[in-house]
Design an enzyme around this catalytic site. Structure first.
Site, PDB file in Angstrom:
ATOM      1  N   ARG A   1      58.832  47.540  21.875  1.00 49.81           N
ATOM      2  CA  ARG A   1      59.406  47.238  20.565  1.00 49.81           C
ATOM      3  C   ARG A   1      59.272  48.474  19.688  1.00 49.81           C
ATOM      4  NH1 ARG A   1      57.045  43.031  15.995  1.00 49.81           N
ATOM      5  NH2 ARG A   1      56.150  44.905  15.086  1.00 49.81           N
TER       6      ARG A   1
ATOM      7  N   TYR B   1      56.554  47.192   6.850  1.00 47.86           N
ATOM      8  CA  TYR B   1      55.749  46.312   7.697  1.00 47.86           C
ATOM      9  C   TYR B   1      56.002  46.626   9.170  1.00 47.86           C
ATOM     10  CZ  TYR B   1      53.556  42.157   9.562  1.00 47.86           C
ATOM     11  OH  TYR B   1      52.728  41.300  10.259  1.00 47.86           O
TER      12      TYR B   1
ATOM     13  N   ASP C   1      62.284  44.337  15.579  1.00 51.83           N
ATOM     14  CA  ASP C   1      61.944  43.130  14.815  1.00 51.83           C
ATOM     15  C   ASP C   1      62.330  43.320  13.346  1.00 51.83           C
ATOM     16  OD1 ASP C   1      60.794  40.847  13.758  1.00 51.83           O
ATOM     17  OD2 ASP C   1      58.873  41.090  14.775  1.00 51.83           O
TER      18      ASP C   1
ATOM     19  N   HIS D   1      61.833  40.864  11.034  1.00 51.55           N
ATOM     20  CA  HIS D   1      60.925  40.045  10.212  1.00 51.55           C
ATOM     21  C   HIS D   1      61.671  39.261   9.127  1.00 51.55           C
ATOM     22  CE1 HIS D   1      57.854  42.852  11.946  1.00 51.55           C
ATOM     23  NE2 HIS D   1      57.281  41.684  12.143  1.00 51.55           N
TER      24      HIS D   1
ATOM     25  N   GLU E   1      65.102  40.855  16.778  1.00 54.58           N
ATOM     26  CA  GLU E   1      64.231  39.706  16.519  1.00 54.58           C
ATOM     27  C   GLU E   1      64.275  39.259  15.060  1.00 54.58           C
ATOM     28  OE1 GLU E   1      60.410  40.254  18.251  1.00 54.58           O
ATOM     29  OE2 GLU E   1      59.389  39.110  16.686  1.00 54.58           O
TER      30      GLU E   1
ATOM     31  N   GLU F   1      58.960  32.761  16.350  1.00 54.59           N
ATOM     32  CA  GLU F   1      57.495  32.865  16.298  1.00 54.59           C
ATOM     33  C   GLU F   1      56.902  32.009  15.191  1.00 54.59           C
ATOM     34  OE1 GLU F   1      57.346  37.171  15.726  1.00 54.59           O
ATOM     35  OE2 GLU F   1      56.499  36.805  13.752  1.00 54.59           O
TER      36      GLU F   1
ATOM     37  N   ARG G   1      60.913  32.476  20.851  1.00 51.39           N
ATOM     38  CA  ARG G   1      59.621  33.160  20.701  1.00 51.39           C
ATOM     39  C   ARG G   1      58.474  32.235  20.306  1.00 51.39           C
ATOM     40  NH1 ARG G   1      58.190  37.825  20.727  1.00 51.39           N
ATOM     41  NH2 ARG G   1      57.253  37.966  18.671  1.00 51.39           N
TER      42      ARG G   1
ATOM     43  N   GLU H   1      55.227  39.156  24.624  1.00 49.30           N
ATOM     44  CA  GLU H   1      54.675  40.182  23.732  1.00 49.30           C
ATOM     45  C   GLU H   1      53.197  40.390  24.059  1.00 49.30           C
ATOM     46  OE1 GLU H   1      54.800  39.109  19.587  1.00 49.30           O
ATOM     47  OE2 GLU H   1      54.432  41.175  18.941  1.00 49.30           O
TER      48      GLU H   1
ATOM     49  N   TRP I   1      60.020  36.765   4.099  1.00 53.90           N
ATOM     50  CA  TRP I   1      59.195  37.207   5.218  1.00 53.90           C
ATOM     51  C   TRP I   1      60.059  37.155   6.433  1.00 53.90           C
ATOM     52  CZ3 TRP I   1      56.119  39.887   7.630  1.00 53.90           C
ATOM     53  CH2 TRP I   1      54.838  40.180   7.154  1.00 53.90           C
TER      54      TRP I   1
END
Ligand code: GCO
Ligand code: MG
Length: 404
Positions: free
Chosen positions: A147, A159, A212, A214, A238, A264, A285, A341, A404
């Site tokens: 990643r 982040y 990702d 996020h 992602e 996730e 995920r 992951e 987020w």
């Protein structure tokens, strides 16, 4: 085989973990992870006050029944706190069943469908050159998937980028309140395609590259990013947009063939039922700890299998080695495994949770011990008291709280 003890262990060997330990009348123990990053004590209280007392005297072999007792039987369903607590009970019961059977848990789930678990590592850096160096390190160590995250110029505190090179990037570090970071969609969208193209050009077509987001983009922005990343042939993009509105993924799909991974933060099948049924995502995920344990995650994965959606369990360092171990047993058994992951924990965490899973030749291998093959050193755990910590919040330049 009655449960006679249920204890909740909160420990912070570098970051906070909540672990449930069940003991049966014949002294067999099982462990379950119940960690919800930044909200740990809520799950600890839910377990201690509302779940542990119910478990005493129950037959530890009745995994499915106990799952439904805690889910159907509670009236208040779903949500991260409830589902992490149920997950911990479920995981501990599978651990116990494996120990009683004298078999690693993956054998109880149908046996191995593959020889090892392909994992991806995290490459991140302040500059594209640093990211490329890190990717090279993973390739040298045998990883087939990486990643890539890079600090966006002009966006302080991006982040996903480690403050200390080589340390996990994400320990929640706001002690009294969340750290505030700034987000700029414009700068991000301008920078990321070039960064990923540079990595792809350097490593060629075979390495699986992931990125990702996020949840920081709107659906149409995510569609634009996916489209611009098509030449780089990402393995997945992602969490491109928040997933409460599952319909929004239709819009992304209409515009791009970049594969999408989500889930996730999902807690049950109901969070992703439409995403899977309409084939709006390619990878799911969800994790053992945040989606109701081995029992429920297996159900999500089976549903996904019908629609050619592959598994891709979350495995950041805020999921404890107990969760990682459980994930590996499930990954080994399910037919539609995609990728796992893997962020290694710190040595302090590994010492508190001795475990038998190990990395070799680009693959993770679960322990062959009966059960999950992970224990907790309670004396050592007691030396690391709970340490309050929050994940950061992201704000736009005008002070608006961003997703987020
Ligand atoms: C990932 C995740 C993490 C999460 C973290 C939150 O893909 O590993 O997005 O970076 O932000 O686990 O607790
Ligand atoms: Mg993620």
């Amino acid at each position: 085989m009655r449960v006679v003890r249920a204890t909740v262990i909160v420990t912070s060997p570098g970051r906070n973990f909540v672990t449930l330990k069940l003991t049966t009348e014949d002294g067999i123990t099982g462990l379950g992870d119940a960690t919800v990053n930044g909200r740990e004590l809520a799950v600890a209280a839910y377990l201690r006050d509302h779940v542990c007392p119910l478990l005493i005297g129950m037959d530890a072999h009745r995994i499915e029944h106990i799952w439904h007792y805690l889910y159907r039987g509670a009236y208040w369903r779903r949500g991260p706190i409830t589902m992490a607590a149920i997950a911990a009970v479920d995981t501990a019961l599978w651990d116990i069943k494996g120990k009683v059977a004298g078999l690693p848990v993956y054998q109880l789930l149908g046996g191995a469908s593959r020889d090892g678990i392909t994992v991806y590592g995290h490459a991140n850096g302040e500059t594209v050159a640093e990211v490329i160096d890190q990717v090279a390190g993973y390739v040298d160590r045998g990883y087939q998937a990486v990643r890539v995250q890079c600090a966006v110029p002009g966006v302080a505190g991006t982040y996903g980028v480690a403050k200390t090179p080589g340390r996990p990037y994400e320990p929640a570090d706001g002690r009294d309140r969340p750290t505030e970071t700034v987000w700029s969609t414009e700068r991000y969208l301008d920078f990321v395609p070039g960064m990923i193209a540079a990595v792809r050009n350097r490593f060629g077509p075979e390495l699986r590259l992931l990125h990702d987001v996020h949840h920081r983009l709107t659906p149409i922005e995510a569609a634009r990013l996916g489209k611009s990343l098509e030449p780089a042939a990402l393995y997945w993009l992602e969490d491109p947009t928040p997933a409460e509105l599952q319909d929004s993924f239709r819009l992304i799909r209409r515009h791009t063939t970049t594969p999408i991974a989500v889930g996730e933060v999902f807690n049950t099948l109901w969070d992703c039922e439409q995403l899977i049924r309409e084939q709006l995502v390619d990878f799911i995920r969800a994790s053992v700890v945040h989606a109701g344990g081995i029992t429920h995650l297996r159900r999500i994965f089976s549903y996904a299998e019908l629609y050619q959606v592959r598994t891709a369990s979350h495995g950041a360092t805020d999921l404890s080695p107990v969760c990682m171990s459980a994930a590996l047993h499930l990954d080994l058994a399910v037919p539609n495994f995609g990728l796992q992951e893997y962020m290694p924990h710190t040595p302090e965490t590994d010492a508190v949770f001795p475990h038998g899973y190990h990395f070799a030749d680009g693959y993770l291998h679960p322990s062959e011990e009966p059960g999950l093959g992970v224990e907790i050193d309670e004396k050592l755990a007691a030396r690391y008291p709970y340490d309050p910590a929050y994940l950061p919040v992201a704000l736009l330049a005008d002070g608006t709280i961003h997703h987020w």
